[in-house]
Design an enzyme around this catalytic site. Sequence first.
Site, PDB file in Angstrom:
ATOM      1  N   HIS A 262      45.017  45.578  40.027  1.00  0.00           N
ATOM      2  CA  HIS A 262      43.731  45.625  39.332  1.00  0.00           C
ATOM      3  C   HIS A 262      42.779  44.645  39.977  1.00  0.00           C
ATOM      4  O   HIS A 262      43.207  43.575  40.412  1.00  0.00           O
ATOM      5  CB  HIS A 262      43.913  45.274  37.848  1.00  0.00           C
ATOM      6  CG  HIS A 262      42.785  45.762  37.003  1.00  0.00           C
ATOM      7  ND1 HIS A 262      41.611  45.049  36.867  1.00  0.00           N
ATOM      8  CD2 HIS A 262      42.634  46.893  36.290  1.00  0.00           C
ATOM      9  CE1 HIS A 262      40.798  45.732  36.086  1.00  0.00           C
ATOM     10  NE2 HIS A 262      41.381  46.860  35.727  1.00  0.00           N
ATOM     11  N   ASP A 316      47.153  52.269  33.339  1.00  0.00           N
ATOM     12  CA  ASP A 316      47.580  53.640  33.626  1.00  0.00           C
ATOM     13  C   ASP A 316      49.084  53.789  33.789  1.00  0.00           C
ATOM     14  O   ASP A 316      49.577  54.906  33.872  1.00  0.00           O
ATOM     15  CB  ASP A 316      46.876  54.145  34.901  1.00  0.00           C
ATOM     16  CG  ASP A 316      45.400  54.374  34.655  1.00  0.00           C
ATOM     17  OD1 ASP A 316      45.064  54.841  33.556  1.00  0.00           O
ATOM     18  OD2 ASP A 316      44.591  54.064  35.539  1.00  0.00           O
TER      19      ASP A 316
HETATM   20  N1  CMC Z   1      50.130  48.925  45.370  1.00  0.00           N
HETATM   21  C1  CMC Z   1      50.387  48.142  46.445  1.00  0.00           C
HETATM   22  N2  CMC Z   1      49.560  47.192  46.860  1.00  0.00           N
HETATM   23  C2  CMC Z   1      48.446  46.997  46.175  1.00  0.00           C
HETATM   24  C3  CMC Z   1      48.118  47.753  45.048  1.00  0.00           C
HETATM   25  C4  CMC Z   1      49.030  48.743  44.638  1.00  0.00           C
HETATM   26  N3  CMC Z   1      48.793  49.520  43.578  1.00  0.00           N
HETATM   27  N4  CMC Z   1      46.940  47.361  44.564  1.00  0.00           N
HETATM   28  C5  CMC Z   1      46.528  46.370  45.358  1.00  0.00           C
HETATM   29  N5  CMC Z   1      47.438  46.149  46.339  1.00  0.00           N
HETATM   30  C6  CMC Z   1      47.369  45.152  47.398  1.00  0.00           C
HETATM   31  C7  CMC Z   1      46.532  45.674  48.552  1.00  0.00           C
HETATM   32  O1  CMC Z   1      47.318  46.361  49.495  1.00  0.00           O
HETATM   33  C8  CMC Z   1      45.927  44.412  49.088  1.00  0.00           C
HETATM   34  O2  CMC Z   1      46.916  43.744  49.845  1.00  0.00           O
HETATM   35  P1  CMC Z   1      46.510  42.914  51.178  1.00  0.00           P
HETATM   36  O3  CMC Z   1      45.581  41.838  50.702  1.00  0.00           O
HETATM   37  O4  CMC Z   1      47.796  42.430  51.713  1.00  0.00           O
HETATM   38  O5  CMC Z   1      45.819  43.906  52.083  1.00  0.00           O
HETATM   39  C9  CMC Z   1      45.693  43.574  47.842  1.00  0.00           C
HETATM   40  O6  CMC Z   1      46.660  44.020  46.895  1.00  0.00           O
HETATM   41  C10 CMC Z   1      44.292  43.741  47.260  1.00  0.00           C
HETATM   42  O7  CMC Z   1      44.106  45.150  47.071  1.00  0.00           O
HETATM   43  P2  CMC Z   1      42.700  45.861  47.050  1.00  0.00           P
HETATM   44  O8  CMC Z   1      42.889  47.312  47.308  1.00  0.00           O
HETATM   45  O9  CMC Z   1      41.745  45.097  47.894  1.00  0.00           O
HETATM   46  O10 CMC Z   1      42.304  45.650  45.531  1.00  0.00           O
HETATM   47  P3  CMC Z   1      41.072  46.280  44.799  1.00  0.00           P
HETATM   48  O11 CMC Z   1      40.656  45.285  43.807  1.00  0.00           O
HETATM   49  O12 CMC Z   1      40.064  46.790  45.769  1.00  0.00           O
HETATM   50  O13 CMC Z   1      41.707  47.579  44.107  1.00  0.00           O
HETATM   51  C11 CMC Z   1      42.775  49.000  42.585  1.00  0.00           C
HETATM   52  C12 CMC Z   1      42.080  47.649  42.782  1.00  0.00           C
HETATM   53  C13 CMC Z   1      43.033  49.208  41.110  1.00  0.00           C
HETATM   54  C14 CMC Z   1      41.872  50.104  43.097  1.00  0.00           C
HETATM   55  C15 CMC Z   1      44.095  48.979  43.375  1.00  0.00           C
HETATM   56  O14 CMC Z   1      44.938  48.001  42.838  1.00  0.00           O
HETATM   57  C16 CMC Z   1      44.769  50.336  43.395  1.00  0.00           C
HETATM   58  O15 CMC Z   1      44.429  51.187  44.213  1.00  0.00           O
HETATM   59  N6  CMC Z   1      45.760  50.569  42.475  1.00  0.00           N
HETATM   60  C17 CMC Z   1      46.425  51.848  42.406  1.00  0.00           C
HETATM   61  C18 CMC Z   1      45.582  52.851  41.649  1.00  0.00           C
HETATM   62  C19 CMC Z   1      45.521  52.539  40.178  1.00  0.00           C
HETATM   63  O16 CMC Z   1      46.531  52.301  39.540  1.00  0.00           O
HETATM   64  N7  CMC Z   1      44.307  52.585  39.613  1.00  0.00           N
HETATM   65  C20 CMC Z   1      44.058  52.322  38.222  1.00  0.00           C
HETATM   66  C21 CMC Z   1      43.292  51.058  38.071  1.00  0.00           C
HETATM   67  S1  CMC Z   1      43.257  50.424  36.393  1.00  0.00           S
HETATM   68  C22 CMC Z   1      42.394  51.536  35.485  1.00  0.00           C
HETATM   69  C23 CMC Z   1      41.087  51.979  35.995  1.00  0.00           C
HETATM   70  O17 CMC Z   1      40.305  51.199  36.537  1.00  0.00           O
HETATM   71  O18 CMC Z   1      40.849  53.164  35.813  1.00  0.00           O
END
Ligand code: CMC
Length: 400
Positions: A262, A316
């Site tokens: 998140h 989720d």
């Molecule tokens: N699985 C594996 N690694 C992850 C994940 C994950 N689900 N989420 C973040 N990371 C890692 C990512 O690879 C990165 O690592 P590094 O710094 O080594 O490159 C680090 O954590 C930061 O990730 P980010 O993608 O820059 O984080 P963000 O804030 O841009 O994205 C997110 C947040 C929710 C989009 C992302 O965590 C994600 O894609 N999660 C999976 C999809 C999901 O479950 N979405 C629902 C979100 S909650 C409800 C909503 O908002 O609707």
Amino acid sequence: MIAVSEFKPGLEGVPATLSSISCVDGQQGILEYRGIRIEELAEKSSFLEVAYLLIWGKLPIKEELDSFKHEIQSHRRIKYRIRDMMKCFPETGHPMDALQTSAAALGLFYARRALDDPQYIRKAAVRLLAKIPTMVAAFQMMRKGNDPIQPRDDLDYSANFLYMLNEREPDPLAARIFDVCLTLHAEHTINASTFSAMVTASTLTDPYAVVASAVGTLAGPLHGGANEEVLVMLEEIGSVGNVRPYLDQLIANKAKIMGFGHRVYKVKDPRATVLQQLAEQLFEKFGRDEYYEIALELETAVEERLGHKGIYPNVDFYSGLVYRKLGIPEDLFTPVFAIARVAGWLAHWKEQLGKNRIFRPTQIYTGSHEEPYIPIERRAVSLERVRVDSLEQHLERNGK
Ligand code: CMC
């Protein structure tokens, strides 16, 4: 000139508004609506009471709640033209697309726009809260070739939705748990769909367009669509023994694990904790879900491997298991999220109107300047075109 270093991809940490609707403490895992902890609202309030709190800023007194419920009840039906329009949607289409289109269509029927009139604001909020569940259930019925089920006035908001979906009165525990799910999903500060709603609202367009744009944004797999993807992933994993090899592969491929991570929470999302408890209550009454053990093992394995990065279950992760036990089809998980989040979008719409200034951020231009204009006959053939041409020539040579 703005320095490139000032650019924040995904606008991370950039304040987009002043808001008093909800607050997240991502380090401690706390979520409050209008200052009240989500756990307390989940336990003591109904979703409609929470929607009232979010939109009008205070918990309603009994008379206010009764008349709000009554208004919602009397606006649940949808126009037959909207129903007929929905009948023309392909049954293979995603229910989020059906919902986005139908929500936008409401604007055709309720065209009067009086954004400075509190009565208009209230009526629009009531219509959207009342009609969106009916539209979700109607599409579900119609894509199975059936007529939509009419709402029932003797059932409350959540029980009525489950009734319209399954054509049978739900078990009271199931209806209460569904209602709590709506409360948990109702609002969550400036996430992507709420931001979308605010940007659309800031143009002073109508509230149906505001909600339709937010529905479109919620649909993506990185946002609301993740709950559907979680179930797909649990099915793919298939067994507890396969959790760790599956996770290893995802990590090796730098793929995201759905339902985890998140932007704001760096600990387990408090909504995931409540949803997990709800799932357990459902399993106790209606039998355990085969995927629950897989989910538990996955949570442990992800914590071991990625806990140091602050990757924990988000809202989720467990919601899909709850919805599955409630008999909701997987591709309706995100529309159900939308039913709840309408309350938050409307609260932000109303707040935006109270202090409106159109959103118009800036950019850091990375392109070139003073390029010469090349007449069409002197333009170089792009590599892409060469590849297409040679494919076409190849097919021609081979007589295909
Ligand atoms: N699985 C594996 N690694 C992850 C994940 C994950 N689900 N989420 C973040 N990371 C890692 C990512 O690879 C990165 O690592 P590094 O710094 O080594 O490159 C680090 O954590 C930061 O990730 P980010 O993608 O820059 O984080 P963000 O804030 O841009 O994205 C997110 C947040 C929710 C989009 C992302 O965590 C994600 O894609 N999660 C999976 C999809 C999901 O479950 N979405 C629902 C979100 S909650 C409800 C909503 O908002 O609707």
